[in-house]
Design an enzyme around this catalytic site. Structure first.
Site, mmCIF file in Angstrom:
data_model
loop_
_atom_site.group_PDB
_atom_site.id
_atom_site.type_symbol
_atom_site.label_atom_id
_atom_site.label_comp_id
_atom_site.label_asym_id
_atom_site.label_seq_id
_atom_site.Cartn_x
_atom_site.Cartn_y
_atom_site.Cartn_z
ATOM 1 N N HIS A 83 47.518 15.357 -5.525
ATOM 2 C CA HIS A 83 46.813 16.452 -4.882
ATOM 3 C C HIS A 83 46.302 17.488 -5.878
ATOM 4 O O HIS A 83 46.862 17.702 -6.940
ATOM 5 C CB HIS A 83 47.694 17.165 -3.840
ATOM 6 C CG HIS A 83 49.158 17.066 -4.114
ATOM 7 N ND1 HIS A 83 50.041 16.475 -3.258
ATOM 8 C CD2 HIS A 83 49.896 17.455 -5.175
ATOM 9 C CE1 HIS A 83 51.264 16.511 -3.759
ATOM 10 N NE2 HIS A 83 51.199 17.099 -4.920
ATOM 11 N N ASN A 95 37.455 19.237 -19.934
ATOM 12 C CA ASN A 95 36.644 18.297 -20.710
ATOM 13 C C ASN A 95 35.388 18.906 -21.309
ATOM 14 O O ASN A 95 34.678 18.230 -22.056
ATOM 15 C CB ASN A 95 36.254 17.104 -19.828
ATOM 16 C CG ASN A 95 35.495 17.525 -18.573
ATOM 17 O OD1 ASN A 95 35.662 18.630 -18.081
ATOM 18 N ND2 ASN A 95 34.665 16.633 -18.060
ATOM 19 N N GLY A 135 -0.835 6.895 -0.105
ATOM 20 C CA GLY A 135 -1.010 8.051 0.773
ATOM 21 C C GLY A 135 -0.261 9.289 0.318
ATOM 22 O O GLY A 135 0.721 9.218 -0.424
ATOM 23 N N TYR A 161 41.767 17.926 -11.109
ATOM 24 C CA TYR A 161 40.471 17.489 -11.634
ATOM 25 C C TYR A 161 40.725 16.613 -12.850
ATOM 26 O O TYR A 161 41.318 17.067 -13.845
ATOM 27 C CB TYR A 161 39.590 18.676 -12.030
ATOM 28 C CG TYR A 161 38.344 18.221 -12.753
ATOM 29 C CD1 TYR A 161 37.336 17.536 -12.078
ATOM 30 C CD2 TYR A 161 38.191 18.433 -14.118
ATOM 31 C CE1 TYR A 161 36.208 17.090 -12.745
ATOM 32 C CE2 TYR A 161 37.067 17.993 -14.795
ATOM 33 C CZ TYR A 161 36.077 17.315 -14.100
ATOM 34 O OH TYR A 161 34.966 16.854 -14.755
ATOM 35 N N SER A 216 53.157 20.003 -12.751
ATOM 36 C CA SER A 216 52.147 20.749 -11.995
ATOM 37 C C SER A 216 51.547 21.883 -12.829
ATOM 38 O O SER A 216 52.186 22.426 -13.730
ATOM 39 C CB SER A 216 52.778 21.335 -10.729
ATOM 40 O OG SER A 216 53.228 20.305 -9.876
ATOM 41 N N LEU A 223 0.840 -1.193 0.000
ATOM 42 C CA LEU A 223 0.000 0.000 0.000
ATOM 43 C C LEU A 223 0.880 1.250 0.000
ATOM 44 O O LEU A 223 1.670 1.458 0.916
ATOM 45 C CB LEU A 223 -0.914 0.001 1.224
ATOM 46 C CG LEU A 223 -1.757 -1.273 1.444
ATOM 47 C CD1 LEU A 223 -2.676 -1.102 2.642
ATOM 48 C CD2 LEU A 223 -2.554 -1.622 0.195
#
Length: 436
Positions: free
Chosen positions: A338, A361, A13, A341, A380, A10
């Site tokens: 570290h 991207n 509701g 992305y 880096s 059920l």
């Protein structure tokens, strides 16, 4: 599996006490909607499962069909037949037994349902001994048979002392339910058709009614967000206890969140404040403090602290350090220590990703892929503008913006040549600012 039993859930509701436009049964516990939790338990014992809906029927039905396409969906005629018995009036009954449960009871287990289905009686109800029975319907039992369910407001002093209360799930022999259901009326203050009236009618017809004592916690109903939080904690505790017993080491487990769909293989470690979300598979890996893993596969790797692995990533034999975000990345034998992305990328073994590396991207319209081969050194503060392919054995100089493919064995450098201008400090600031 008991294919002689049909299960009706059920879920019609409004769930007004949740104070949300979202249907109550679509609120999630441990990553999955509560209706999905109860459906999993139902399908563990039978293939014949129906769900009764009304509010946001299409939305709930879509979610159900994504996972359990065989589920039968019925809509309750709330205008003419409100109430729990009214919900069943529109269902095509099948099976020798019909088990009725609720979509807002996500902690119910298949073993609980089986106990109801296996009990020998025309009508079987669930009950538990409540420490504080206030507000519950009292179950009146005599000589092992249920005589009635008396609501709090209608109970005598003697009946109020009874601690056995209605848990809300029932199992009927189909023939008995077909006799009882037409006789349930709405002659009550709410003008609703109540399934609790089935007990009284069954006794009047000489049918056997019994109660099965169940675990109160398992039959907890969710009516508001506070109760949702309680139920989720109960489920989380069970998930984590089972995983720790299976060999997963957890640091401060009370701070860790694990999706009910997540799987762990081998010896894994989860440090404090880790979140494992979605359908993850984690094998022989360490997930360090405050890291988030979403719907990804992690194998023989260490992740974090403070790393974010977003959906559809596959990471093996890899070190992911702090403040590294990976999205839809396939990394095998990689070091990304570290502040990077790595989105929509494939990176092969032996490659080192320097601090501050970004795979660019997205061009504002579409996403593109970055491919990096074996034994590549990415300096880096490098930007890799996709689509771009980096071959094996490549060095990318720090501070470079790479927009073209790089051939094997090459050094790629893309930055302005450094120039030192002697005496410029004094010329710019003046002699008084020169510190000896």
């Amino acid at each position: 599996m008991n294919n002689n039993t049909s299960i009706i859930i059920l879920a019609a509701g409004l769930g007004t006490r949740m104070k949300s436009k979202r249907p109550k049964v679509l609120f999630e516990l441990c990553g999955e909607p509560m209706i999905i939790h109860i459906l999993k338990q139902a399908y563990a014992i039978t293939n014949d499962v129906s769900v009764v809906l009304h509010y946001e029927k299409e939305l709930i039905s879509k979610k159900i069909k994504e996972i359990f396409p065989q589920t039968k969906i019925f809509e309750q005629d709330l205008a003419n037949f409100p109430g729990t018995a009214g919900a069943i009036k529109g269902v095509n009954l099948s099976g020798e037994k019909v088990l009725v449960t609720c979509g807002d009871m996500p902690l119910v287990r298949s073993t609980d349902l089986m106990r109801l289905a296996n009990a020998e009686a025309d009508v079987v109800m669930s009950s538990f001994e409540a420490a504080n029975p206030f507000g519950y319907g009292r179950v009146i039992i005599k000589n092992g048979k249920v005589e009635a369910i008396v609501e709090q407001k209608d109970a005598s002093e003697a009946q109020l002392a009874i601690k056995s209360v209605n848990a809300g799930c029932y199992c009927f022999k189909r023939e008995a339910l077909e006799q009882i259901l037409p006789l349930i009326n709405n002659q009550n203050a709410q003008k609703e058709y109540y399934l609790t009236d089935a007990i009284k009618i069954a006794n009047e017809k000489g049918l056997k009614c019994v109660a099965v004592n169940v675990n109160e916690q398992n039959f907890m109903g969710i009516n508001d967000k506070f109760q949702l939080s309680i139920a989720e904690k109960i489920m989380q505790d069970e998930i984590k206890q089972n995983l720790m017993k299976a060999g997963v080491l957890m640091r401060m487990p009370e701070s860790i969140f694990i999706d009910s769909r997540a799987k762990f293989e081998g010896e894994c470690v989860l440090e404090e404040n880790v979140s494992i979300l979605g359908e993850c598979v984690i094998t022989e890996s360490i997930i360090k403090s405050s890291s988030v893993i979403e719907s990804s596969v992690i194998k023989n790797s260490d992740i974090g602290p403070l790393a974010h692995i977003r959906p559809n990533s596959e990471i093996s034999d890899t070190h992911i350090g702090n403040f590294v975000e990976v999205k839809k990345g396939v990394l095998n034998g990689v070091k990304a220590g570290h502040l990077s992305y790595l989105g929509d990328c494939e990176i092969e073994s032996g490659t080192n990703i320097g601090c501050g590396t970004i795979t660019c991207n997205y061009d504002g319209k579409a996403k593109y892929k970055t491919k990096i081969g074996k034994n590549v050194f990415v300096g880096s503060d490098t930007q890799l503008v996709a689509p771009v392919n980096i071959a094996d054995n490549v060095i990318i100089a720090a501070g470079s913006t790479i927009t073209k493919d790089v051939e094997s064995g090459a050094l790629a450098i893309s930055r302005g040549r450094q120039e030192n201008k002697s005496g410029f400090f004094e010329k710019f600031f003046g002699k008084d600012d020169v510190k000896k």
